[in-house]
Design a protein around this motif. Structure first.
Motif, PDB file in Angstrom:
ATOM      1  N   ARG A  80      46.468  38.385  24.733  1.00  0.00           N
ATOM      2  CA  ARG A  80      46.885  39.636  25.375  1.00  0.00           C
ATOM      3  C   ARG A  80      45.636  40.449  25.665  1.00  0.00           C
ATOM      4  O   ARG A  80      44.828  40.733  24.781  1.00  0.00           O
ATOM      5  N   VAL A  81      45.473  40.821  26.940  1.00  0.00           N
ATOM      6  CA  VAL A  81      44.263  41.506  27.389  1.00  0.00           C
ATOM      7  C   VAL A  81      44.646  42.882  27.925  1.00  0.00           C
ATOM      8  O   VAL A  81      45.475  42.993  28.835  1.00  0.00           O
ATOM      9  N   ALA A  82      44.051  43.918  27.360  1.00  0.00           N
ATOM     10  CA  ALA A  82      44.274  45.287  27.830  1.00  0.00           C
ATOM     11  C   ALA A  82      42.934  45.851  28.289  1.00  0.00           C
ATOM     12  O   ALA A  82      42.012  46.013  27.473  1.00  0.00           O
ATOM     13  N   LEU A  83      42.811  46.128  29.564  1.00  0.00           N
ATOM     14  CA  LEU A  83      41.564  46.607  30.150  1.00  0.00           C
ATOM     15  C   LEU A  83      41.674  48.072  30.525  1.00  0.00           C
ATOM     16  O   LEU A  83      42.737  48.546  30.960  1.00  0.00           O
ATOM     17  N   SER A  84      40.594  48.798  30.355  1.00  0.00           N
ATOM     18  CA  SER A  84      40.533  50.202  30.755  1.00  0.00           C
ATOM     19  C   SER A  84      39.248  50.441  31.531  1.00  0.00           C
ATOM     20  O   SER A  84      38.201  49.841  31.235  1.00  0.00           O
ATOM     21  N   GLU A  85      39.337  51.319  32.525  1.00  0.00           N
ATOM     22  CA  GLU A  85      38.172  51.676  33.320  1.00  0.00           C
ATOM     23  C   GLU A  85      37.942  53.177  33.236  1.00  0.00           C
ATOM     24  O   GLU A  85      38.907  53.964  33.141  1.00  0.00           O
ATOM     25  N   ALA A  86      36.680  53.567  33.265  1.00  0.00           N
ATOM     26  CA  ALA A  86      36.368  54.996  33.283  1.00  0.00           C
ATOM     27  C   ALA A  86      36.820  55.594  34.613  1.00  0.00           C
ATOM     28  O   ALA A  86      36.580  55.024  35.675  1.00  0.00           O
ATOM     29  N   ALA A  87      37.491  56.741  34.549  1.00  0.00           N
ATOM     30  CA  ALA A  87      38.013  57.406  35.744  1.00  0.00           C
ATOM     31  C   ALA A  87      37.920  58.919  35.545  1.00  0.00           C
ATOM     32  O   ALA A  87      37.868  59.415  34.403  1.00  0.00           O
ATOM     33  N   PRO A  88      37.870  59.681  36.652  1.00  0.00           N
ATOM     34  CA  PRO A  88      37.805  61.148  36.537  1.00  0.00           C
ATOM     35  C   PRO A  88      38.986  61.694  35.733  1.00  0.00           C
ATOM     36  O   PRO A  88      40.130  61.270  35.908  1.00  0.00           O
ATOM     37  N   LEU A  89      38.702  62.645  34.849  1.00  0.00           N
ATOM     38  CA  LEU A  89      39.718  63.325  34.064  1.00  0.00           C
ATOM     39  C   LEU A  89      39.353  64.805  34.068  1.00  0.00           C
ATOM     40  O   LEU A  89      38.568  65.274  33.243  1.00  0.00           O
ATOM     41  N   GLY A  90      39.912  65.529  35.052  1.00  0.00           N
ATOM     42  CA  GLY A  90      39.472  66.902  35.250  1.00  0.00           C
ATOM     43  C   GLY A  90      38.009  66.905  35.669  1.00  0.00           C
ATOM     44  O   GLY A  90      37.577  66.107  36.501  1.00  0.00           O
ATOM     45  N   PRO A  91      37.195  67.766  35.052  1.00  0.00           N
ATOM     46  CA  PRO A  91      35.766  67.793  35.399  1.00  0.00           C
ATOM     47  C   PRO A  91      34.972  66.695  34.702  1.00  0.00           C
ATOM     48  O   PRO A  91      33.783  66.534  34.963  1.00  0.00           O
ATOM     49  N   LYS A  92      35.626  65.926  33.818  1.00  0.00           N
ATOM     50  CA  LYS A  92      34.919  64.898  33.059  1.00  0.00           C
ATOM     51  C   LYS A  92      35.521  63.528  33.351  1.00  0.00           C
ATOM     52  O   LYS A  92      36.127  63.323  34.405  1.00  0.00           O
ATOM     53  N   ARG A  93      35.341  62.608  32.438  1.00  0.00           N
ATOM     54  CA  ARG A  93      35.883  61.259  32.629  1.00  0.00           C
ATOM     55  C   ARG A  93      36.639  60.808  31.386  1.00  0.00           C
ATOM     56  O   ARG A  93      36.358  61.242  30.277  1.00  0.00           O
ATOM     57  N   GLY A  94      37.588  59.922  31.631  1.00  0.00           N
ATOM     58  CA  GLY A  94      38.339  59.329  30.527  1.00  0.00           C
ATOM     59  C   GLY A  94      38.683  57.894  30.868  1.00  0.00           C
ATOM     60  O   GLY A  94      38.359  57.393  31.949  1.00  0.00           O
ATOM     61  N   TRP A  95      39.342  57.237  29.918  1.00  0.00           N
ATOM     62  CA  TRP A  95      39.697  55.837  30.128  1.00  0.00           C
ATOM     63  C   TRP A  95      41.070  55.732  30.788  1.00  0.00           C
ATOM     64  O   TRP A  95      42.044  56.309  30.316  1.00  0.00           O
ATOM     65  N   LYS A  96      41.131  54.987  31.886  1.00  0.00           N
ATOM     66  CA  LYS A  96      42.398  54.736  32.579  1.00  0.00           C
ATOM     67  C   LYS A  96      42.786  53.284  32.343  1.00  0.00           C
ATOM     68  O   LYS A  96      42.067  52.354  32.735  1.00  0.00           O
ATOM     69  N   SER A  97      43.933  53.090  31.691  1.00  0.00           N
ATOM     70  CA  SER A  97      44.339  51.742  31.299  1.00  0.00           C
ATOM     71  C   SER A  97      45.122  51.050  32.406  1.00  0.00           C
ATOM     72  O   SER A  97      45.960  51.668  33.078  1.00  0.00           O
ATOM     73  N   ALA A  98      44.838  49.781  32.591  1.00  0.00           N
ATOM     74  CA  ALA A  98      45.650  48.939  33.467  1.00  0.00           C
ATOM     75  C   ALA A  98      46.781  48.338  32.637  1.00  0.00           C
ATOM     76  O   ALA A  98      46.744  48.363  31.404  1.00  0.00           O
ATOM     77  N   TYR A  99      47.793  47.822  33.328  1.00  0.00           N
ATOM     78  CA  TYR A  99      48.856  47.143  32.605  1.00  0.00           C
ATOM     79  C   TYR A  99      48.258  45.967  31.827  1.00  0.00           C
ATOM     80  O   TYR A  99      47.455  45.201  32.355  1.00  0.00           O
ATOM     81  N   PRO A 100      48.628  45.804  30.573  1.00  0.00           N
ATOM     82  CA  PRO A 100      48.113  44.656  29.814  1.00  0.00           C
ATOM     83  C   PRO A 100      48.645  43.348  30.408  1.00  0.00           C
ATOM     84  O   PRO A 100      49.734  43.297  30.969  1.00  0.00           O
ATOM     85  N   VAL A 101      47.837  42.307  30.281  1.00  0.00           N
ATOM     86  CA  VAL A 101      48.175  40.981  30.801  1.00  0.00           C
ATOM     87  C   VAL A 101      48.244  40.001  29.631  1.00  0.00           C
ATOM     88  O   VAL A 101      47.353  39.996  28.775  1.00  0.00           O
ATOM     89  N   VAL A 102      49.285  39.210  29.595  1.00  0.00           N
ATOM     90  CA  VAL A 102      49.397  38.141  28.616  1.00  0.00           C
ATOM     91  C   VAL A 102      49.048  36.829  29.309  1.00  0.00           C
ATOM     92  O   VAL A 102      49.626  36.477  30.337  1.00  0.00           O
ATOM     93  N   GLN A 103      48.068  36.125  28.732  1.00  0.00           N
ATOM     94  CA  GLN A 103      47.674  34.818  29.270  1.00  0.00           C
ATOM     95  C   GLN A 103      48.132  33.729  28.319  1.00  0.00           C
ATOM     96  O   GLN A 103      47.904  33.806  27.114  1.00  0.00           O
ATOM     97  N   TRP A 104      48.775  32.744  28.881  1.00  0.00           N
ATOM     98  CA  TRP A 104      49.170  31.556  28.111  1.00  0.00           C
ATOM     99  C   TRP A 104      48.448  30.339  28.696  1.00  0.00           C
ATOM    100  O   TRP A 104      48.486  30.111  29.906  1.00  0.00           O
ATOM    101  N   ARG A 105      47.769  29.605  27.858  1.00  0.00           N
ATOM    102  CA  ARG A 105      47.090  28.384  28.298  1.00  0.00           C
ATOM    103  C   ARG A 105      47.550  27.231  27.424  1.00  0.00           C
ATOM    104  O   ARG A 105      47.628  27.345  26.190  1.00  0.00           O
ATOM    105  N   VAL A 106      47.847  26.116  28.057  1.00  0.00           N
ATOM    106  CA  VAL A 106      48.353  24.961  27.341  1.00  0.00           C
ATOM    107  C   VAL A 106      47.993  23.702  28.119  1.00  0.00           C
ATOM    108  O   VAL A 106      47.921  23.726  29.347  1.00  0.00           O
ATOM    109  N   THR A 107      47.753  22.629  27.405  1.00  0.00           N
ATOM    110  CA  THR A 107      47.573  21.319  28.020  1.00  0.00           C
ATOM    111  C   THR A 107      48.832  20.519  27.770  1.00  0.00           C
ATOM    112  O   THR A 107      49.222  20.321  26.612  1.00  0.00           O
ATOM    113  N   LEU A 108      49.504  20.123  28.831  1.00  0.00           N
ATOM    114  CA  LEU A 108      50.803  19.462  28.681  1.00  0.00           C
ATOM    115  C   LEU A 108      50.637  18.101  28.019  1.00  0.00           C
ATOM    116  O   LEU A 108      49.637  17.409  28.234  1.00  0.00           O
TER     117      LEU A 108
END
Length: 399
Positions: free
Chosen positions: A371-399
């Motif tokens: 499960r990967v949750a990424l955030s990017e710095a973005a304007p927050l009023g006169p300063k900056r804060g973290w803006k989160s993207a929707y988390p992504v679940v990755q499943w990897r398997v070898t059949l």
């Protein structure tokens, strides 16, 4: 001689038979029929053999050649028939005991010797019937290339393409009828090419220079390389997906829910023998995938417009599958039933419903969940804060 094949492919230089080996000359002298382009036939002295002009397109000459079985036939080719030449096509059509080949020096070798370039460090590419965009992955300052071109008009196309990509400062050596009596070598910058006509046969030696964007050699290239309507696996997640998919030479990928085609395109960029099929239900997005692939030099990418699983029915089986959209139990049933043991499967889920499908199937057949949750710095009023993207679940398997 009974043990001599009836078909001989003879490589010619621009000076015709002069300088050919004894074996090549012998094959021409013994031939009952000689096939070749009008230019190649014009290089021959008077010979008693019947001359047949090879038609255009090239494939139309193969039935004619097959009808000549039982006679001694020589086919004329440029330089080395097995370096961007006719040799490999003929070898596919006829059994190994039917043909033999005598090469001459290739244009690549002649050009490298003329310019003093170490051929092992030079990109050698044939663009007779291929788009200029095949050069796109290789455009980087300092890279050298020797490019075989269709005709004189293709010289202008090459110079215009380099300039439009930001590499107009590239130095060109335009090589006409190299090593023959009509030889002419013109050195010029791509963005200063005059209207002077160039004559076939022509090749270009190029030393790339300029400030154009260079395609990185790593997974996860900038999103800006892709045209998108927003439906795209973004750069960080794309890098994780490609790492999990682990492309290998000569492997095929199914990219299900292609979006902008970014996963399939980067898979193809990983190695020149990697191939991919992108499956996308929306026709507008399928067209965008096609345009992105062509622009980035991987026109070999196949695009299928349709929804999975029905759109998968007639496709060749892959070694790896990425599911970026359309995840469902029906799709998983199809994949786990049809795909052979050893196929690598990577799926991304954003919605709760698609996550539930991954949890169910991972419990059933195993694999790794991330499960990967990424955030990017973005304007927050006169300063900056973290803006989160929707988390992504990755499943990897070898059949």
């Amino acid at each position: 001689m009974a043990d001599v094949p009836w078909l001989t492919v003879v490589g010619l230089g621009e000076d015709g038979p002069a300088g050919l080996s004894g074996a090549s000359l012998g094959a021409l002298q013994d031939a009952e029929v000689i096939m070749g382009s009008a230019r190649h036939l014009s290089l021959l002295p008077d010979v008693s053999a019947q001359r047949i002009r090879w038609p255009v397109p090239f494939a139309d000459g193969l039935p004619i050649l097959k009808d000549l079985r039982g006679r001694r036939v020589a086919v004329l080719a440029s330089g080395d028939p097995f370096w961007f030449g006719a040799g490999s096509i003929i070898a596919r059509e006829f059994s190994a005991d039917e043909w033999r080949s005598f090469p001459a020096a290739s244009i690549f070798s002649l050009a490298a010797n003329r310019l003093g370039w170490a051929l092992e460090h030079v990109l050698c590419i044939g663009l007779h019937a291929s788009p200029m965009t095949r050069l796109r992955p290789h455009l980087a300052p300092g890279q050298r290339a020797i490019v075989l071109l269709r005709d004189g008009g293709a010289v202008t196309e090459l110079a215009r393409y380099l300039s439009n990509c930001g590499f107009g400062e590239s130095r060109l050596w335009l090589l006409e009828a190299l090593d023959g009596p009509r030889e002419r070598v013109t050195q010029i910058r791509a963005d200063t090419l005059p209207d002077t006509g160039f004559q076939h046969p022509v090749a270009a030696a190029v030393e790339f220079a300029g400030s154009g964007l260079v395609l990185p050699s790593c997974s996860g290239i900038s999103d800006g390389f892709f045209d998108s309507d927003g439906q795209m696996t973004k750069q960080p997640m794309r890098a994780l997906a490609l790492s999990a998919l682990a492309p290998k030479p000569s492997e095929l990928l199914w990219d299900i829910g292609g979006g902008s085609g970014s996963i399939a395109i980067e898979w193809c960029l990983a190695h020149p023998k990697c191939n991919a099929i992108s499956i996308e239900p929306r026709s507008d997005r399928a067209a965008r995938i096609r345009a992105n692939a062509d622009r980035l030099g991987v026109d070999r990418l196949q695009v299928v417009t349709g929804a999975a699983p029905p759109a998968l029915q007639d496709l060749p089986l892959p070694q790896a599958v990425f599911v970026g959209g359309g995840l469902s139990d029906a799709l998983m049933d199809e994949l786990t039933t049809r795909l052979p043991t050893g196929t690598r499967l990577v799926c991304h889920a954003v919605t709760l419903e698609s996550e539930a499908v991954l949890f169910k199937w991972s419990a059933r057949i195993g694999g790794d969940l991330l499960r990967v949750a990424l955030s990017e710095a973005a304007p927050l009023g006169p300063k900056r804060g973290w803006k989160s993207a929707y988390p992504v679940v990755q499943w990897r398997v070898t059949l």
